[in-house]
Design a protein around this motif. Sequence first.
Motif, mmCIF file in Angstrom:
data_model
loop_
_atom_site.group_PDB
_atom_site.id
_atom_site.type_symbol
_atom_site.label_atom_id
_atom_site.label_comp_id
_atom_site.label_asym_id
_atom_site.label_seq_id
_atom_site.Cartn_x
_atom_site.Cartn_y
_atom_site.Cartn_z
ATOM 1 N N GLY A 7 20.040 -7.933 -20.881
ATOM 2 C CA GLY A 7 18.721 -7.718 -21.459
ATOM 3 C C GLY A 7 17.572 -8.051 -20.536
ATOM 4 N N VAL A 8 17.772 -7.843 -19.224
ATOM 5 C CA VAL A 8 16.698 -8.074 -18.255
ATOM 6 C C VAL A 8 16.507 -6.809 -17.424
ATOM 7 N N SER A 9 15.363 -6.734 -16.745
ATOM 8 C CA SER A 9 15.118 -5.572 -15.895
ATOM 9 C C SER A 9 15.982 -5.669 -14.638
ATOM 10 N N GLU A 10 16.160 -4.542 -13.975
ATOM 11 C CA GLU A 10 16.971 -4.515 -12.760
ATOM 12 C C GLU A 10 16.371 -5.420 -11.685
ATOM 13 N N SER A 11 15.048 -5.362 -11.520
ATOM 14 C CA SER A 11 14.420 -6.201 -10.492
ATOM 15 C C SER A 11 14.546 -7.683 -10.843
ATOM 16 N N ASN A 12 14.427 -8.016 -12.127
ATOM 17 C CA ASN A 12 14.608 -9.398 -12.556
ATOM 18 C C ASN A 12 16.046 -9.840 -12.309
ATOM 19 N N ALA A 13 17.008 -8.960 -12.569
ATOM 20 C CA ALA A 13 18.420 -9.283 -12.331
ATOM 21 C C ALA A 13 18.667 -9.570 -10.856
ATOM 22 N N LYS A 14 18.054 -8.788 -9.968
ATOM 23 C CA LYS A 14 18.218 -9.021 -8.530
ATOM 24 C C LYS A 14 17.674 -10.388 -8.126
ATOM 25 N N VAL A 15 16.525 -10.751 -8.699
ATOM 26 C CA VAL A 15 15.931 -12.051 -8.401
ATOM 27 C C VAL A 15 16.827 -13.173 -8.925
ATOM 28 N N ILE A 16 17.320 -13.016 -10.152
ATOM 29 C CA ILE A 16 18.191 -14.035 -10.744
ATOM 30 C C ILE A 16 19.459 -14.194 -9.901
ATOM 31 N N LEU A 17 20.059 -13.078 -9.506
ATOM 32 C CA LEU A 17 21.280 -13.145 -8.699
ATOM 33 C C LEU A 17 21.010 -13.807 -7.349
ATOM 34 N N HIS A 18 19.876 -13.481 -6.728
ATOM 35 C CA HIS A 18 19.530 -14.091 -5.442
ATOM 36 C C HIS A 18 19.363 -15.598 -5.608
ATOM 37 N N ARG A 19 18.633 -16.000 -6.629
ATOM 38 C CA ARG A 19 18.405 -17.428 -6.869
ATOM 39 C C ARG A 19 19.718 -18.141 -7.220
ATOM 40 N N THR A 20 20.571 -17.462 -7.965
ATOM 41 C CA THR A 20 21.856 -18.062 -8.327
ATOM 42 C C THR A 20 22.737 -18.246 -7.100
ATOM 43 N N ARG A 21 22.716 -17.275 -6.187
ATOM 44 C CA ARG A 21 23.487 -17.436 -4.941
ATOM 45 C C ARG A 21 22.946 -18.614 -4.133
ATOM 46 N N LYS A 22 21.628 -18.781 -4.100
ATOM 47 C CA LYS A 22 21.031 -19.926 -3.397
ATOM 48 C C LYS A 22 21.439 -21.243 -4.069
ATOM 49 N N LYS A 23 21.398 -21.267 -5.408
ATOM 50 C CA LYS A 23 21.839 -22.467 -6.129
ATOM 51 C C LYS A 23 23.309 -22.762 -5.830
ATOM 52 N N LEU A 24 24.111 -21.710 -5.768
ATOM 53 C CA LEU A 24 25.529 -21.872 -5.452
ATOM 54 C C LEU A 24 25.691 -22.472 -4.057
ATOM 55 N N GLN A 25 24.916 -21.988 -3.125
ATOM 56 C CA GLN A 25 24.977 -22.516 -1.764
ATOM 57 C C GLN A 25 24.660 -24.012 -1.757
ATOM 58 N N LEU A 26 23.574 -24.402 -2.415
ATOM 59 C CA LEU A 26 23.198 -25.820 -2.480
ATOM 60 C C LEU A 26 24.269 -26.647 -3.188
ATOM 61 N N PHE A 27 24.796 -26.115 -4.277
ATOM 62 C CA PHE A 27 25.838 -26.812 -5.025
ATOM 63 C C PHE A 27 27.068 -27.047 -4.147
ATOM 64 N N LEU A 28 27.489 -26.009 -3.426
ATOM 65 C CA LEU A 28 28.673 -26.136 -2.576
ATOM 66 C C LEU A 28 28.419 -27.075 -1.392
ATOM 67 N N GLU A 29 27.183 -27.103 -0.902
ATOM 68 C CA GLU A 29 26.844 -28.057 0.157
ATOM 69 C C GLU A 29 26.939 -29.487 -0.364
ATOM 70 N N GLN A 30 26.453 -29.721 -1.577
ATOM 71 C CA GLN A 30 26.531 -31.057 -2.172
ATOM 72 C C GLN A 30 27.990 -31.456 -2.409
ATOM 73 N N GLU A 31 28.822 -30.485 -2.732
ATOM 74 C CA GLU A 31 30.242 -30.741 -2.954
ATOM 75 C C GLU A 31 31.021 -30.790 -1.636
ATOM 76 N N GLU A 32 30.296 -30.569 -0.539
ATOM 77 C CA GLU A 32 30.886 -30.506 0.803
ATOM 78 C C GLU A 32 31.953 -29.419 0.906
ATOM 79 N N LEU A 33 31.683 -28.286 0.259
ATOM 80 C CA LEU A 33 32.606 -27.157 0.281
ATOM 81 C C LEU A 33 31.982 -25.920 0.910
ATOM 82 N N TYR A 34 30.725 -25.995 1.297
ATOM 83 C CA TYR A 34 30.055 -24.833 1.886
ATOM 84 C C TYR A 34 30.652 -24.537 3.260
ATOM 85 N N LEU A 35 30.961 -23.264 3.482
ATOM 86 C CA LEU A 35 31.608 -22.876 4.744
ATOM 87 C C LEU A 35 30.606 -22.454 5.774
#
Length: 186
Positions: free
Chosen positions: A158-186
Amino acid sequence: MDDTAIIKLFHQRDERAIRAADAAYGNYCRSIAMRILGSFSDAEECVNDTFLRAWNTIPPQCPAKLSLYLGRIARNLSIDRARKNKAAKRDAGNYEGLLEELEPFLPCAETVEQAVEDAALREALNRFLHTLSRRDCTLFLRRYFYADSVPDAAKQCGVSESNAKVILHRTRKKLQLFLEQEELYL
């Protein structure tokens, strides 16, 4: 026919289980396979293999939610087929492009140590998904687990395509930070 009745047919080794599962979840499995493979014939073969795998694994398995069980089998078989197609220099469909977006976070298992790290990564990814809002988690899973296109995933959430792209980009960034904190980022 509901999941319980279909699973009961599988446990009784009744061939009607396959017809009932196909009637209930065949289109669902086909859509997953088509998004990954991009080829109707390959997708149809993966769906047939999905029902064969279900036949061979139920019993002893007793899935709580048959749709998720069959969807996961279809997804895994489709990914294997896409990799096989790519190795054979054929069109591997849509899946390789999705992996490129997540490539910085995905290791390849070549050693026992890597397999252990992969298991830790899976556990961390599950914990990460639980930190997301329902919408963001659904969007992330629709895009990267079910291989939906961004417009389709956006529509489902239920979001626009451009909003979905922004959400996905931000989620990938959050994932990166999360994995760095878990010391699992490659």
